[in-house]
Design a protein around this motif. Sequence first.
Motif, PDB file in Angstrom:
ATOM      1  N   ASN A 149       0.823  -1.211   0.000  1.00 50.37           N
ATOM      2  CA  ASN A 149       0.000   0.000   0.000  1.00 50.37           C
ATOM      3  C   ASN A 149       0.858   1.263   0.000  1.00 50.37           C
ATOM      4  O   ASN A 149       0.496   2.267  -0.617  1.00 50.37           O
ATOM      5  CB  ASN A 149      -0.952   0.003   1.202  1.00 50.37           C
ATOM      6  CG  ASN A 149      -2.166  -0.881   0.977  1.00 50.37           C
ATOM      7  OD1 ASN A 149      -2.338  -1.455  -0.086  1.00 50.37           O
ATOM      8  ND2 ASN A 149      -3.008  -1.010   1.985  1.00 50.37           N
ATOM      9  N   CYS A 185     -11.177  -0.595   0.630  1.00 52.55           N
ATOM     10  CA  CYS A 185     -11.972  -1.715   1.145  1.00 52.55           C
ATOM     11  C   CYS A 185     -11.258  -2.362   2.329  1.00 52.55           C
ATOM     12  O   CYS A 185     -10.029  -2.485   2.333  1.00 52.55           O
ATOM     13  CB  CYS A 185     -12.185  -2.777   0.071  1.00 52.55           C
ATOM     14  SG  CYS A 185     -13.109  -2.209  -1.369  1.00 52.55           S
ATOM     15  N   GLY A 186     -12.031  -2.817   3.300  1.00 53.86           N
ATOM     16  CA  GLY A 186     -11.447  -3.530   4.426  1.00 53.86           C
ATOM     17  C   GLY A 186     -12.300  -3.406   5.662  1.00 53.86           C
ATOM     18  O   GLY A 186     -13.215  -2.582   5.721  1.00 53.86           O
ATOM     19  N   LYS A 210      -8.659   3.186   6.979  1.00 48.31           N
ATOM     20  CA  LYS A 210      -9.154   3.779   5.737  1.00 48.31           C
ATOM     21  C   LYS A 210      -9.352   5.297   5.880  1.00 48.31           C
ATOM     22  O   LYS A 210      -8.866   6.077   5.058  1.00 48.31           O
ATOM     23  CB  LYS A 210     -10.466   3.108   5.316  1.00 48.31           C
ATOM     24  CG  LYS A 210     -10.329   1.612   5.011  1.00 48.31           C
ATOM     25  CD  LYS A 210     -11.604   1.004   4.470  1.00 48.31           C
ATOM     26  CE  LYS A 210     -12.728   0.964   5.484  1.00 48.31           C
ATOM     27  NZ  LYS A 210     -12.429   0.100   6.657  1.00 48.31           N
ATOM     28  N   ASP A 213     -17.610  -4.646   1.177  1.00 50.39           N
ATOM     29  CA  ASP A 213     -17.329  -4.654  -0.254  1.00 50.39           C
ATOM     30  C   ASP A 213     -18.236  -5.631  -1.015  1.00 50.39           C
ATOM     31  O   ASP A 213     -18.551  -5.407  -2.182  1.00 50.39           O
ATOM     32  CB  ASP A 213     -15.857  -4.996  -0.510  1.00 50.39           C
ATOM     33  CG  ASP A 213     -15.433  -6.281   0.178  1.00 50.39           C
ATOM     34  OD1 ASP A 213     -15.465  -7.337  -0.461  1.00 50.39           O
ATOM     35  OD2 ASP A 213     -15.072  -6.214   1.372  1.00 50.39           O
ATOM     36  N   TRP A 240     -17.315  -1.385  -9.356  1.00 51.03           N
ATOM     37  CA  TRP A 240     -15.882  -1.672  -9.246  1.00 51.03           C
ATOM     38  C   TRP A 240     -15.060  -1.094 -10.397  1.00 51.03           C
ATOM     39  O   TRP A 240     -14.006  -0.504 -10.175  1.00 51.03           O
ATOM     40  CB  TRP A 240     -15.656  -3.188  -9.159  1.00 51.03           C
ATOM     41  CG  TRP A 240     -16.218  -3.769  -7.903  1.00 51.03           C
ATOM     42  CD1 TRP A 240     -17.490  -4.226  -7.711  1.00 51.03           C
ATOM     43  CD2 TRP A 240     -15.551  -3.919  -6.662  1.00 51.03           C
ATOM     44  NE1 TRP A 240     -17.653  -4.657  -6.414  1.00 51.03           N
ATOM     45  CE2 TRP A 240     -16.472  -4.494  -5.754  1.00 51.03           C
ATOM     46  CE3 TRP A 240     -14.264  -3.651  -6.217  1.00 51.03           C
ATOM     47  CZ2 TRP A 240     -16.147  -4.779  -4.435  1.00 51.03           C
ATOM     48  CZ3 TRP A 240     -13.930  -3.942  -4.907  1.00 51.03           C
ATOM     49  CH2 TRP A 240     -14.868  -4.498  -4.022  1.00 51.03           C
ATOM     50  N   TRP A 297      -6.810  -2.321  -0.612  1.00 50.70           N
ATOM     51  CA  TRP A 297      -7.320  -3.172   0.474  1.00 50.70           C
ATOM     52  C   TRP A 297      -6.597  -2.876   1.779  1.00 50.70           C
ATOM     53  O   TRP A 297      -5.365  -2.847   1.824  1.00 50.70           O
ATOM     54  CB  TRP A 297      -7.165  -4.642   0.094  1.00 50.70           C
ATOM     55  CG  TRP A 297      -7.982  -5.002  -1.101  1.00 50.70           C
ATOM     56  CD1 TRP A 297      -7.604  -4.957  -2.415  1.00 50.70           C
ATOM     57  CD2 TRP A 297      -9.355  -5.419  -1.105  1.00 50.70           C
ATOM     58  NE1 TRP A 297      -8.642  -5.317  -3.235  1.00 50.70           N
ATOM     59  CE2 TRP A 297      -9.732  -5.611  -2.460  1.00 50.70           C
ATOM     60  CE3 TRP A 297     -10.290  -5.658  -0.096  1.00 50.70           C
ATOM     61  CZ2 TRP A 297     -11.005  -6.024  -2.829  1.00 50.70           C
ATOM     62  CZ3 TRP A 297     -11.565  -6.069  -0.473  1.00 50.70           C
ATOM     63  CH2 TRP A 297     -11.915  -6.252  -1.806  1.00 50.70           C
ATOM     64  N   ASP A 318      -6.266  -4.453   5.310  1.00 48.83           N
ATOM     65  CA  ASP A 318      -6.533  -5.665   6.086  1.00 48.83           C
ATOM     66  C   ASP A 318      -6.115  -5.479   7.539  1.00 48.83           C
ATOM     67  O   ASP A 318      -5.369  -4.550   7.879  1.00 48.83           O
ATOM     68  CB  ASP A 318      -5.754  -6.846   5.485  1.00 48.83           C
ATOM     69  CG  ASP A 318      -6.184  -7.132   4.049  1.00 48.83           C
ATOM     70  OD1 ASP A 318      -7.406  -7.170   3.804  1.00 48.83           O
ATOM     71  OD2 ASP A 318      -5.296  -7.309   3.180  1.00 48.83           O
TER      72      ASP A 318
END
Length: 329
Positions: free
Chosen positions: A92, A123-124, A130, A227, A235, A243, A245
């Motif tokens: 990332n 997303c996550g 985020k 998501d 998308w 992402w 996580d």
Amino acid sequence: MARGELMKKLLASYGRDDEFRAVAEQIIDEEEKKNNRVLARSLRNTLDAAPARQSKPKALAPLIPFPEAAGDFIELVEPTHSKQDIVLSSENTRVFLGLMKEFRRAEEIRRRGLPVRSKLLFCGPPGCGKTLCAEIFACELGLPLYIVKLDRLISSYLGETATNVRKIFEFARKQPSVLFFDEFDALARARDESGEHNELRRVVNSLLIFIDRITPKGFLVAATNLDKSLDEAIWRRFDEVIWFDKPDRRLTERFLRMKFKNITVAFDPISYAANLGGYSFAEIDRVSTQAIKSAIIEKRKEVRESDFRKAISDERRRKHGRTRITQSG
């Protein structure tokens, strides 16, 4: 990537703090994958011990007069965090550095007839960075951060929500900014879900058109914890899907080092990384903060192991209670 290539990238990035750290993280990751854990730990300690160069605050892009039409639905947020306050995976980090470089060379890229990535989907699960990342990303780019107030945007009156969304996108088209939609799934829910009435389907249809047509002056960032609930057509409208996580053990260790970097401790917080498996960054932050506060409340100059253990116990109680409520519901 071969070690030689990584070393060349490391030397080439000297003097550019963000890039240098990103390549160093890649080298450490490679050593960990090869099970050279002693070397990886030594490199990590050296990297973390290096004094971080404070980047100069970036001047915000000029603000256009705040539009009355969109004023009810967006909020300007003053940044309170910097890049020293976040832990990202090396992947990332690489993506965000690439996005920042691309933004700074946007005019040259467009002159060559090429698109600039400006629509991002985060997303996550909750608590994995985020919203914090959107704030720091805006700050690093020198762009104002506007957060969309979904509770006001989604109107109870049929037909108004799509109109409200149009006002937001018109603002983003004119104002260089990071426009942040949190809980994006509330707007972009799959149209084939049972129970969704025609108004919500119309909102998604309008949203698809708006995202397709807009070329933001800055970035449009949408974030979701759900998501799988997003409409399939959403998308491909985004230039990047990133992402977030829950942290693995290595990222948990980095986060704990960051949290206790300037704190006097009577134990090694890093030794508890394995105990925090499956925790989000927000949960680990809450555990660490509560342990530090315990020492302050007791008027001690150091955080004890018992403070940290009790904070973990409290977080487990909180998590298990939430699980029981979910199951009973």
